[in-house]
Design a protein around this motif. Structure first.
Motif, PDB file in Angstrom:
ATOM      1  N   LEU A   1       0.838  -1.203   0.000  1.00 42.93           N
ATOM      2  CA  LEU A   1       0.000   0.000   0.000  1.00 42.93           C
ATOM      3  C   LEU A   1       0.873   1.253   0.000  1.00 42.93           C
ATOM      4  CD1 LEU A   1      -2.790   1.361   0.225  1.00 42.93           C
ATOM      5  CD2 LEU A   1      -2.594   1.109   2.710  1.00 42.93           C
ATOM      6  N   LEU A   2       1.838   1.312   0.898  1.00 47.00           N
ATOM      7  CA  LEU A   2       2.729   2.470   0.984  1.00 47.00           C
ATOM      8  C   LEU A   2       3.548   2.627  -0.295  1.00 47.00           C
ATOM      9  CD1 LEU A   2       3.908   4.808   2.597  1.00 47.00           C
ATOM     10  CD2 LEU A   2       5.486   3.181   3.674  1.00 47.00           C
ATOM     11  N   ALA A   3       4.042   1.521  -0.822  1.00 43.08           N
ATOM     12  CA  ALA A   3       4.816   1.573  -2.070  1.00 43.08           C
ATOM     13  C   ALA A   3       3.958   2.120  -3.209  1.00 43.08           C
ATOM     14  CB  ALA A   3       5.352   0.189  -2.417  1.00 43.08           C
ATOM     15  N   GLY A   4       2.701   1.700  -3.271  1.00 43.19           N
ATOM     16  CA  GLY A   4       1.806   2.205  -4.309  1.00 43.19           C
ATOM     17  C   GLY A   4       1.564   3.697  -4.180  1.00 43.19           C
ATOM     18  N   LEU A   5       1.382   4.160  -2.950  1.00 44.29           N
ATOM     19  CA  LEU A   5       1.164   5.590  -2.725  1.00 44.29           C
ATOM     20  C   LEU A   5       2.394   6.406  -3.130  1.00 44.29           C
ATOM     21  CD1 LEU A   5      -0.670   5.403   0.727  1.00 44.29           C
ATOM     22  CD2 LEU A   5      -1.688   5.931  -1.506  1.00 44.29           C
ATOM     23  N   LEU A   6       3.574   5.892  -2.827  1.00 46.35           N
ATOM     24  CA  LEU A   6       4.807   6.589  -3.200  1.00 46.35           C
ATOM     25  C   LEU A   6       5.077   6.502  -4.704  1.00 46.35           C
ATOM     26  CD1 LEU A   6       7.113   5.618  -0.202  1.00 46.35           C
ATOM     27  CD2 LEU A   6       6.012   7.825  -0.648  1.00 46.35           C
ATOM     28  N   THR A   7       4.801   5.359  -5.296  1.00 43.44           N
ATOM     29  CA  THR A   7       4.982   5.191  -6.743  1.00 43.44           C
ATOM     30  C   THR A   7       4.089   6.182  -7.500  1.00 43.44           C
ATOM     31  OG1 THR A   7       5.618   2.879  -6.520  1.00 43.44           O
ATOM     32  CG2 THR A   7       4.779   3.557  -8.668  1.00 43.44           C
ATOM     33  N   ALA A   8       2.888   6.386  -7.006  1.00 47.10           N
ATOM     34  CA  ALA A   8       1.953   7.309  -7.651  1.00 47.10           C
ATOM     35  C   ALA A   8       2.489   8.739  -7.664  1.00 47.10           C
ATOM     36  CB  ALA A   8       0.603   7.262  -6.944  1.00 47.10           C
ATOM     37  N   ARG A   9       3.369   9.067  -6.738  1.00 44.17           N
ATOM     38  CA  ARG A   9       3.927  10.422  -6.650  1.00 44.17           C
ATOM     39  C   ARG A   9       5.173  10.610  -7.504  1.00 44.17           C
ATOM     40  NH1 ARG A   9       2.037  13.210  -1.634  1.00 44.17           N
ATOM     41  NH2 ARG A   9       3.516  14.709  -2.408  1.00 44.17           N
ATOM     42  N   CYS A  10       5.706   9.522  -8.032  1.00 41.79           N
ATOM     43  CA  CYS A  10       6.934   9.592  -8.830  1.00 41.79           C
ATOM     44  C   CYS A  10       6.664  10.277 -10.169  1.00 41.79           C
ATOM     45  CB  CYS A  10       7.507   8.192  -9.069  1.00 41.79           C
ATOM     46  SG  CYS A  10       8.208   7.463  -7.588  1.00 41.79           S
ATOM     47  N   LYS A  11       7.616  11.075 -10.603  1.00 42.25           N
ATOM     48  CA  LYS A  11       7.507  11.773 -11.883  1.00 42.25           C
ATOM     49  C   LYS A  11       8.335  11.101 -12.973  1.00 42.25           C
ATOM     50  CE  LYS A  11       5.029  14.946  -9.970  1.00 42.25           C
ATOM     51  NZ  LYS A  11       3.651  14.608  -9.834  1.00 42.25           N
ATOM     52  N   ASN A  12       9.237  10.211 -12.573  1.00 42.43           N
ATOM     53  CA  ASN A  12      10.144   9.554 -13.506  1.00 42.43           C
ATOM     54  C   ASN A  12       9.839   8.064 -13.521  1.00 42.43           C
ATOM     55  OD1 ASN A  12      12.684   7.905 -13.961  1.00 42.43           O
ATOM     56  ND2 ASN A  12      13.442   9.935 -14.548  1.00 42.43           N
ATOM     57  N   ARG A  13       9.671   7.495 -14.693  1.00 34.96           N
ATOM     58  CA  ARG A  13       9.280   6.078 -14.799  1.00 34.96           C
ATOM     59  C   ARG A  13      10.291   5.152 -14.166  1.00 34.96           C
ATOM     60  NH1 ARG A  13       9.106   3.517 -20.656  1.00 34.96           N
ATOM     61  NH2 ARG A  13       9.381   1.608 -19.499  1.00 34.96           N
ATOM     62  N   TRP A  14      11.578   5.492 -14.204  1.00 37.08           N
ATOM     63  CA  TRP A  14      12.612   4.611 -13.647  1.00 37.08           C
ATOM     64  C   TRP A  14      12.630   4.695 -12.127  1.00 37.08           C
ATOM     65  CZ3 TRP A  14      13.931   1.101 -16.896  1.00 37.08           C
ATOM     66  CH2 TRP A  14      13.839   1.380 -18.261  1.00 37.08           C
ATOM     67  N   LEU A  15      12.357   5.869 -11.592  1.00 38.41           N
ATOM     68  CA  LEU A  15      12.288   6.012 -10.138  1.00 38.41           C
ATOM     69  C   LEU A  15      11.018   5.387  -9.570  1.00 38.41           C
ATOM     70  CD1 LEU A  15      13.616   9.659  -9.682  1.00 38.41           C
ATOM     71  CD2 LEU A  15      14.865   7.501  -9.409  1.00 38.41           C
ATOM     72  N   ALA A  16      10.001   5.212 -10.412  1.00 39.45           N
ATOM     73  CA  ALA A  16       8.730   4.640  -9.964  1.00 39.45           C
ATOM     74  C   ALA A  16       8.874   3.196  -9.490  1.00 39.45           C
ATOM     75  CB  ALA A  16       7.694   4.725 -11.085  1.00 39.45           C
ATOM     76  N   SER A  17       9.921   2.515  -9.905  1.00 39.36           N
ATOM     77  CA  SER A  17      10.154   1.134  -9.456  1.00 39.36           C
ATOM     78  C   SER A  17      10.825   1.071  -8.090  1.00 39.36           C
ATOM     79  CB  SER A  17      11.031   0.394 -10.473  1.00 39.36           C
ATOM     80  OG  SER A  17      10.353   0.247 -11.691  1.00 39.36           O
ATOM     81  N   LEU A  18      11.400   2.178  -7.646  1.00 40.11           N
ATOM     82  CA  LEU A  18      12.166   2.146  -6.394  1.00 40.11           C
ATOM     83  C   LEU A  18      11.340   1.954  -5.115  1.00 40.11           C
ATOM     84  CD1 LEU A  18      15.022   4.738  -6.986  1.00 40.11           C
ATOM     85  CD2 LEU A  18      15.120   2.240  -7.059  1.00 40.11           C
ATOM     86  N   PRO A  19      10.184   2.613  -4.940  1.00 43.86           N
ATOM     87  CA  PRO A  19       9.456   2.413  -3.673  1.00 43.86           C
ATOM     88  C   PRO A  19       9.167   0.950  -3.334  1.00 43.86           C
ATOM     89  CG  PRO A  19       8.593   4.332  -4.780  1.00 43.86           C
ATOM     90  CD  PRO A  19       9.548   3.668  -5.749  1.00 43.86           C
ATOM     91  N   PRO A  20       8.620   0.135  -4.261  1.00 45.91           N
ATOM     92  CA  PRO A  20       8.372  -1.255  -3.873  1.00 45.91           C
ATOM     93  C   PRO A  20       9.662  -2.050  -3.629  1.00 45.91           C
ATOM     94  CG  PRO A  20       7.699  -0.887  -6.161  1.00 45.91           C
ATOM     95  CD  PRO A  20       8.058   0.440  -5.595  1.00 45.91           C
ATOM     96  N   ILE A  21      10.717  -1.729  -4.355  1.00 52.58           N
ATOM     97  CA  ILE A  21      11.986  -2.446  -4.163  1.00 52.58           C
ATOM     98  C   ILE A  21      12.548  -2.146  -2.771  1.00 52.58           C
ATOM     99  CG2 ILE A  21      14.398  -2.630  -4.914  1.00 52.58           C
ATOM    100  CD1 ILE A  21      13.364  -1.962  -7.790  1.00 52.58           C
TER     101      ILE A  21
END
Length: 163
Positions: free
Chosen positions: A81-101
């Motif tokens: 849940l937290l990873a999804g909320l943080l991923t939604a805030r990412c502006k860069n597609r490559w950084l969007a993978s970092l919260p769940p990792i």
């Protein structure tokens, strides 16, 4: 949330849980590549999909064929849940993978260590499990998630998910 978004979340939840269970030998345990985690890229496109990911992870953890680990059900699902909320805030597609990792490496690695070791052995166990979980997440989220994102964009489904 409208009916279309609710239906999309239900499909995502079912897909997450089904993929986890179908690929159970590699989805559960200390060393895991939960292929369903590739779906954690979806909030980058459509933030509302976080709900489906959370429910899917909760179901996958409740149906764990190795047995229910209540801490994993709670903290693993909340991590998604937290990873999804943080991923939604990412502006860069490559950084969007970092919260769940990163979150899974730290939190799920910690849960696995807590249920396996105590005393002074906890910290090195957490480090090892964190690296193992993080490596699996790297494969699932960075490789699988980015491939999924490219596929969704090329097919036009990314635009449909946003609406």
């Amino acid at each position: 949330m409208n009916i279309k978004k609710m239906t999309t979340c239900a499909v995502i939840a079912a897909a997450y849980a089904a993929l986890s269970l179908l690929l159970a030998p590699i989805s559960y345990g200390n060393v895991q590549i939960r292929v369903s985690e590739a779906l954690t890229i979806l909030p980058f496109i459509a933030p509302y999909t976080t709900t489906g990911l959370f429910i899917g992870c909760l179901l996958a953890n409740l149906l764990n064929p190795l047995g229910i680990n209540l801490l994993d059900v709670i903290f693993g699902s909340l991590t998604t849940l937290l990873a999804g909320l943080l991923t939604a805030r990412c502006k860069n597609r490559w950084l969007a993978s970092l919260p769940p990792i990163l979150l899974n490496a730290v939190i799920v690695g910690g849960v696995l260590a807590f249920t396996s070791a105590s005393g002074p052995a906890f910290w090195p166990t957490w480090a090892v499990f964190g690296l193992e979980v993080g490596a699996g997440q790297l494969v699932a989220c960075l490789v699988g998630g980015q491939a999924l994102l490219s596929l969704l964009r090329a097919s036009g489904l990314a635009d449909r998910l946003r609406k």
